[in-house]
Design a protein around this motif. Structure first.
Motif, short mmCIF file in Angstrom:
data_model
loop_
_atom_site.label_atom_id
_atom_site.label_comp_id
_atom_site.label_asym_id
_atom_site.label_seq_id
_atom_site.Cartn_x
_atom_site.Cartn_y
_atom_site.Cartn_z
N HIS A 56 -2.86 -2.29 -1.63
CA HIS A 56 -1.42 -1.82 -1.70
C HIS A 56 -0.88 -2.48 -0.30
O HIS A 56 -1.26 -2.28 0.87
N THR A 57 0.61 -3.15 -0.26
CA THR A 57 1.21 -3.43 0.90
C THR A 57 2.51 -2.60 0.74
O THR A 57 3.24 -2.47 -0.38
N GLU A 58 2.75 -1.76 1.68
CA GLU A 58 3.86 -0.96 1.88
C GLU A 58 5.17 -1.43 2.56
O GLU A 58 4.73 -1.69 3.51
N ILE A 59 6.01 -1.84 1.92
CA ILE A 59 7.30 -2.49 2.73
C ILE A 59 8.30 -1.42 2.82
O ILE A 59 9.48 -1.87 3.51
N ALA A 60 8.30 -0.26 2.25
CA ALA A 60 9.44 0.42 2.26
C ALA A 60 9.91 1.19 3.50
O ALA A 60 10.59 1.62 3.89
N ILE A 61 8.65 1.27 4.33
CA ILE A 61 8.93 1.96 5.52
C ILE A 61 9.31 1.13 6.51
O ILE A 61 8.91 0.20 6.88
N PRO A 62 10.72 1.25 7.05
CA PRO A 62 11.29 0.20 8.06
C PRO A 62 10.52 0.01 9.23
O PRO A 62 9.79 0.73 9.83
N ASN A 63 10.64 -1.11 9.49
CA ASN A 63 9.96 -1.69 10.75
C ASN A 63 8.40 -1.55 10.89
O ASN A 63 7.45 -1.46 11.80
N GLN A 64 7.81 -1.04 9.51
CA GLN A 64 6.43 -0.94 9.43
C GLN A 64 5.73 -1.76 8.18
O GLN A 64 6.68 -1.70 7.18
N LEU A 65 4.74 -2.38 8.38
CA LEU A 65 4.26 -2.97 7.25
C LEU A 65 2.77 -2.68 7.11
O LEU A 65 1.87 -2.76 8.08
N ILE A 66 2.39 -1.88 5.86
CA ILE A 66 1.05 -1.30 5.79
C ILE A 66 0.55 -2.12 4.59
O ILE A 66 0.84 -1.95 3.48
N THR A 67 -0.62 -2.76 4.97
CA THR A 67 -1.65 -3.44 3.96
C THR A 67 -3.00 -2.91 4.20
O THR A 67 -3.63 -2.66 5.12
#
Lengths: 590, 590
Positions: free
Chosen positions: A306-317
């Motif tokens: 999963h790549t999470e893009i909904a959190i501002p200024n954070q990219l979690i993959t």
């Protein structure tokens, strides 16, 4: 942080650390069986007794389970027994041998219809018979054929309503391939030792369980699974072909037809190979080299991500690469090569793969171009090469899957997806679907024709629930659904009636293993799964067996000639509310 | 003795040796587009103009084909053009820009229903809006929630019969996951640079051809293929969820949602990665790292094999290991991650894989155990964790497949397998099946609902035959067939009417690329494939496009939480009488 491990025990043993009650018969056990049985038939000439089938008579399920549960105390094995089908004085005998007491404990003369699997010796003898038959030799001469280049093969003849039957095979010219370019598929002239073959049913997966990292223990999934039958009706109604409606397991032996696997091509470089043994027609053990391979499959697949893009200024993959464990065998039944894979995924999924390759069933013909086929003429196949027609046919693979999800008592649940109308006038949408689950009470409820409605099929343990209250289970994700196209009262379809439904569920019964029955050659369909299911026994919260038939209709194409590029089909058993959550969330795969 | 090679050109270019007319727009071209368009709208404040979509306006097919055929003489490229959808003064503009003349060659104000794909800037702005809205802040306070831990997300709202529409999204609490164990899926806290994303449609495969070793030349197969739409209707009819009926391509942008691939986990160690560029809302080029990977897949599969045992005293075994070329991208549309594989096999087969992983669409609820759900209550999903319900939904993947088999003029042939009664009284068998082929004349003949009958579907070139007289073609081997369960006059189903049939065939028309239409956000279904197909145009021996929809109904299970183990589905395009014989008979794979 350990990766889940699947415990796999198969019908072969490669330096087993300790004996297991489901181990196949060893060479010395096979020798012992032969000795015990030939001693009991001393007055007959030995050539009169043939061994058609020799296999472990596996202990009853309670014995296995009690042995397993007390394993830490090194309990004694249950008695080792062998089940033998022999031909003696033109009768079929079912013999059970106890190896510890070196005695025959039961003998039954089979009086029903049908005959046992053909041995290779029989097939070999039959194939040579025409060469000593003068009219046949004359016919070869007349055609200016060199006898050393003619091969005959033995084909089962089926049953088409005859009142009396005897053991008969038909002998056909082995593929009269014209000397056309492109029929040679060998890289070099080859390799003497005549082929080791495996008896029995091929790969049997027993006691497959999965380690639950949260519960810190192995949990039962599959008590026993194997391919019970492969029904291959050809679709040419002419005199020469109408009877070619093969049952590859019951007539020829799917295990007996196993091919030795070639390292690096049949299996990847990291594969481990397992040998196996079978008894030949005289009861002697024959060693098979590389009957199975087991390997970790690194196909470049993704286990989850999963790549999470909904959190501002954070990219979690987060990504985990997938790896699975594959158990493979190849069964070459005459012309066809079936690549049979059992793939165990760390997520608990079991994927069942069948690769179809080898050589098509072909017949000669007068045509070299489709333009020559006039009007209504039906050649019942595809013109592949000069005078060569690949005949239409089906393959129905029937899997025996004795699922024991978290224990023996399971139920079969069919969840249909049903369209609902929206009733709330404030909602502008008109429809949605929801699920309606039904638990099968008796065998009649367990019969399913796939493709008619949207449904999920699962085997669950109604006595074991997740913390959320969902029943623990495994779901069937079908693949390559086909329905028989023969009329149901046609003889081959009566014998192959287990293909009438894609799914059947029966109560567990140790003797009910064979979808087409035990004596399939010239059988009359009175011992099939379809007949057994008519008893309509209780299957709710019982020890049940799921029978799934994956099928395909094959219209050959020129690409399938002279050897067919593998056509892959498969299905999946997938945990469904078996775990509390994704069981590989913590997996680390290197 | 060389292995067949597939020519692949994708919507990205990794140090291309020479320019290709289908190359995507380069960063300097994107800059030029921005300059040309912003210069043409000088009087407006720049904030008033946004770029919703910027992509190559690909040359017409004849231009590409003539460029290809004269390639040896290094011909000039056809004019480079861009197609832009912009929003300006609350209008949607379709602008075509000629890059060589640096001019706008056409502008059209779109007056129809629906709006363009949301940009990330818009989604980001919308997601921040609630945090400056006092009632929302009060509500957070009342719930004692820390604002820094609350995420809002923008969801498209669909269309449900309203007479007038404007651009609207609904903002929902981003998944109100309770502080339960097992929701964390990061191995470590992570990695700054904010995510590169790709505009357009994701992977476009153009001009895929295969080298025919016998004919010693490349032969055309696929002019252009891509995923045209992904329709994901959720099945919860309540006020908060009824409108969640997403069109992942048209509303969110499947390419725009591409995730940067992680080496070693998203793709195997032997993968090559390709960067790509897109234009952001202001028209500026943004570089994307590792938007695609390309790798040879060595999965341990068998390309073909045969063991021949029928020849006395000889055992012949020939096996070729399989290897294929995979082009992969991952599109993360909000919560879901789709792993999109294009797998090219040396045999000429193209396998289309979709892996579904990522995070389910979930909603809060008052339940922690299914026992609490009383009577007729329908929670429209599966209870996955405390107060967490995974909502029922579907996925329909619609592939645009412009097959040009050996040239542009192709036909769509449906071959049904039909049961026949045996008429010859000498034959004791009663039935068999044979094939009846029908060539589709118009679009109405090209619509197919799969699963109702046994049939083979192929695109053939009626003007090119094998030496045997069979039409050269490719066959569709469908996978994961699903039919919509919404009523056909429901608004989401009108907008998603392209899922009403699994297969459609249309005449090639450069402007018909989008199954759901060009302006999908709040569309009314008046521009779908289903509407276009109503024209019932001629499709026999024409340049045709095959549209195939692979679907699945998803009843979530606890294993899908918090991240779903990949569920793999796929289908295959397989050469059928395209070659004279097995094209990999002479393949050597090391």
């Amino acid at each position: 942080m350990k990766i889940v491990v699947v415990l796999v025990l198969i019908q072969a043993c490669w330096r087993c650390a300790e004996a297991h009650p489901l181990d196949p018969l060893t060479p010395s056990e096979l020798n012992l069986v032969r000795t015990i049985i030939t001693n009991s038939y001393p007055t007959s000439s030995s050539s009169n007794l043939t061994f058609q089938h020799v296999a472990l008579d596996e202990p009853d399920k309670p014995q296995i389970l009690s042995w397993l549960s007390s394993k830490s105390m090194a309990p004694p094995l249950p008695p080792r027994r062998a089940f033998v089908i022999a031909r003696f004085q033109k009768q079929s005998l079912e013999i059970t041998v106890d190896l510890s007491t070196r005695s025959i404990i039961s003998t039954r003369v089979y009086k029903g219809h049908g005959f046992p699997t053909l041995t290779f010796v029989e097939q070999g003898l039959v194939s040579q018979l025409p060469f000593s038959y003068e009219p046949f030799k004359d016919s070869l001469n007349k055609r200016a054929l060199n006898m050393s280049q003619v091969v005959c093969a033995a084909f089962t003849v089926g049953w088409f309503g005859e009142e009396k039957t005897k053991r008969v095979v038909k002998v056909k010219f082995g593929i009269p391939v014209p000397k056309a370019e492109g029929t040679e598929y060998r890289l070099s002239k080859l390799k003497p030792p005549f082929g080791p073959k495996l008896n029995g049913v091929g790969a049997i997966i027993s006691l497959a369980s999965i380690y639950d990292i949260e519960k810190q223990r192995y949990r039962e999934v599959l008590y026993r699974g194997f391919i019970s039958e492969v029904f291959v009706p050809y679709q040419d109604p002419t005199e020469e072909w109408y009877y070619t409606t093969y049952f590859d397991c019951g007539e020829y032996g799917f295990g007996q037809s196993a091919s030795s696997l070639e390292p690096l091509t049949d299996c990847p470089p990291n594969a481990h190979f397992l040998d196996a043994f079978y008894a030949d027609a005289n009861g002697n053990p024959v060693k098979i080299t590389n009957a199975f391979c087991i390997f970790e499959k690194h196909a470049g697949d993704i286990m989850w991500r999963h790549t999470e893009i909904a959190i501002p200024n954070q990219l979690i993959t987060e990504v985990r690469a997938d790896v699975s464990l594959v158990v493979r065998m190849v069964s070459t039944v005459g012309n066809y090569d079936y690549v049979i894979d059992w793939e165990f995924k760390p997520s608990g999924s079991i994927k069942f793969g069948v690769g179809l390759t080898g050589i098509l069933g072909m017949k000669g013909g007068t045509y070299i171009n489709t333009d020559q086929i006039k009007g209504e003429t039906d050649i019942h196949g595809t013109l592949l090469a000069d005078n060569t027609i690949g005949v239409y046919h089906d393959h129905f693979f029937t899997y025996y899957l004795d699922l024991d999800i978290d224990g023996q008592r399971n139920s079969f649940v069919k969840t249909t997806l049903q369209t609902q109308k929206v009733k709330d006038p404030k909602i502008p949408r008109k429809s949605y679907w929801t699920t309606v689950s039904e638990t099968a009470k008796t065998e009649a409820d367990g019969r399913v024709k796939l493709g008619l409605e949207a449904a999920e099929l699962a085997v669950v343990n109604p006595n074991k629930k997740t913390k959320r209250g969902n029943k623990t289970g495994y779901r069937l994700l079908p693949g390559s659904v086909a329905h028989p196209l023969l009329v149901s009262d046609d003889y081959p379809q009566i014998r192959g009636a287990f293909s009438n439904y894609n799914v059947w569920v029966t109560p567990y019964n140790k003797s009910e293993k064979w979808a087409a029955g035990l004596f399939v050659d010239r059988s009359r369909g009175d011992d099939t799964l379809a007949v057994k299911s008519r008893k309509n026994r209780e299957i709710e919260n019982e020890d049940i067996v799921l029978w799934y038939t994956m099928g395909l209709h094959h219209v050959p194409s020129q690409e399938d000639y002279p050897v067919m590029p593998t056509l892959s089909v498969g299905f999946e058993l997938r945990p469904t509310n078996f775990f509390e959550a994704n069981p590989v969330l913590k997996a680390i795969v290197n």
